[in-house]
Design an enzyme around this catalytic site. Structure first.
Site, short mmCIF file in Angstrom:
data_model
loop_
_atom_site.label_atom_id
_atom_site.label_comp_id
_atom_site.label_asym_id
_atom_site.label_seq_id
_atom_site.Cartn_x
_atom_site.Cartn_y
_atom_site.Cartn_z
N HIS A 1 2.10 4.48 3.23
CA HIS A 1 2.63 4.82 4.55
C HIS A 1 3.16 6.25 4.57
CE1 HIS A 1 3.49 0.30 5.43
NE2 HIS A 1 2.27 0.65 5.78
N TYR B 1 6.58 -3.49 8.23
CA TYR B 1 5.77 -4.42 7.45
C TYR B 1 6.62 -5.28 6.51
CZ TYR B 1 1.36 -2.28 8.83
OH TYR B 1 0.29 -1.85 9.55
N ARG C 1 -5.16 -2.21 1.82
CA ARG C 1 -5.76 -2.62 3.08
C ARG C 1 -7.17 -3.16 2.79
NH1 ARG C 1 -3.53 2.58 3.84
NH2 ARG C 1 -1.83 2.66 5.38
N LYS D 1 -6.40 5.18 4.29
CA LYS D 1 -6.35 5.63 5.67
C LYS D 1 -6.18 7.14 5.73
CE LYS D 1 -4.10 4.14 9.95
NZ LYS D 1 -3.03 3.29 10.51
N HIS E 1 -4.05 -8.61 5.84
CA HIS E 1 -2.84 -7.86 6.12
C HIS E 1 -1.58 -8.70 5.92
CE1 HIS E 1 -2.20 -3.72 7.56
NE2 HIS E 1 -0.97 -4.15 7.85
N ARG F 1 -0.80 -8.31 2.33
CA ARG F 1 -0.20 -6.97 2.15
C ARG F 1 1.27 -6.98 2.58
NH1 ARG F 1 -1.25 -1.25 2.48
NH2 ARG F 1 -0.35 -0.24 4.31
#
Length: 330
Positions: A304, A313, A187, A211, A278, A281
């Site tokens: 994730h 994604y 990210r 994250k 993104h 990604r």
């Protein structure tokens, strides 16, 4: 009322997040031996809308739990507008109040159903927390059904488009940014946090801090390694950050700075659509799946928690599905 968490709200900004976690843990244990009741005061009628105390306690709790600054800003923005608009004690908010708020917000601002469902989700999460913590008896938002919207499939960059993006890079720094994004699937916030010491060229590993304040390992391919080494060798500064600004004193580059660099590269590439971190990604995830990487491995690279997020994604190539259908279903 949770005495410990309300007390922590008063310390916000005065001590570090790590110290806040330690203080909260010790305070909860210590206060468990006492019956603490909030002192009754005279009821004051406020002339202007005021945010309830539990609102700030909630944000502090989420901050201690490790939510990113970007997520906290979104929660703050959504909840502040909702609570000030409804202008009721949390215990008196009804499902109809929420419905009217959502309807009026969309009518006035003209936002999409996707945005509205995001607001509903934030409100529901907050009110459920209030219910769990004893501020309210029940969560009125449970009566509000998810708002349906059409989820558009994000199209990854094609192989040709990715090469055009690479060719549009003008500096070592630009090429390093693009290659690290593609190789690691990180990210933009994770790239900002990276230090030189987080990259192990010998092992081909990158240690990401992502994250939810979670660490994970991703990897650099040959292109990323060459691009990074050229960039780092060209630098004249001693800053520990992996990517720094061009201007002296060459401090760590900010999120908006990296986003602008990628956007400018995309415009120069003339591929006919917007390029942003993104999207790269997403391209990494899709390419990995199309070339045979297991879904669990892609999940690990992207960081994730849930498999469903990885599927959102990463678009599985329909040609591969058709080919394998002919192989296995005979």
């Amino acid at each position: 009322m949770d005495f410990a968490r309300e007390f922590m709200a008063k310390l916000d900004g005065k001590v570090s997040e790590e110290d806040m976690r330690i203080i909260l843990r010790e305070l909860e244990v210590f206060s468990g031996n006492y019956d603490i009741q909030k002192k009754e005061t005279e009821i004051v009628e406020y002339q202007e809308p005021e945010l309830p105390e539990c609102y700030k306690v909630y944000l502090i709790s989420k901050k201690i739990e490790g939510l990113s600054k970007e997520t906290l800003k979104t929660y703050d923005l959504y909840l502040r507008d909702f609570l000030l608009t409804v202008n009721k004690p949390v215990s008196e908010i009804t499902a109809n109040d929420i419905r009217i708020y959502l309807y009026e917000y969309q009518r006035i601002h003209g936002v999409t159903n996707r945005t509205m469902d995001g607001k509903r989700l934030v409100i529901n999460t907050f009110l459920q927390w209030c219910c769990d913590e004893g501020y309210i008896a029940r969560n009125p938002c449970k009566q509000i059904h998810p708002i349906k919207y059409e989820s558009k499939m994000r199209e990854p960059l094609t192989g040709v488009e990715m090469e055009l993006v690479r060719d549009a890079c003008r500096t070592y720094r630009e090429r390093a940014i693009i290659e690290v994004f593609y190789s690691t699937g990180c990210r933009v916030s994770e790239l900002v946090r990276l230090n030189r010491s987080d990259v192990d060229f010998q092992k081909g590993e990158v240690h990401l801090f992502g994250k939810g304040n979670k660490h994970r390992i991703s990897y650099i391919n040959a292109r990323a390694e060459v691009a990074l080494k050229k960039y780092l060798f060209s630098r004249q500064d001693n800053d520990p950050a992996l990517i720094v600004s061009d201007r002296k004193p060459h401090g760590r580059i900010k999120k908006t700075g990296i986003e602008k660099i990628v956007r400018d590269i995309g415009e120069r590439s003339e591929i006919g659509r917007r390029v942003y971190p993104h999207l790269i990604r997403h391209t990494t995830a899709t390419d990995a799946l199309e070339h045979g990487m297991e879904l669990q491995e892609v999940q690990a690279i992207l960081g994730h928690e849930k498999m469903d997020t990885t599927l959102i994604y990463a678009k599985i190539c329909q040609d591969n599905v058709k080919y394998n259908h002919k192989r296995y279903i005979v």
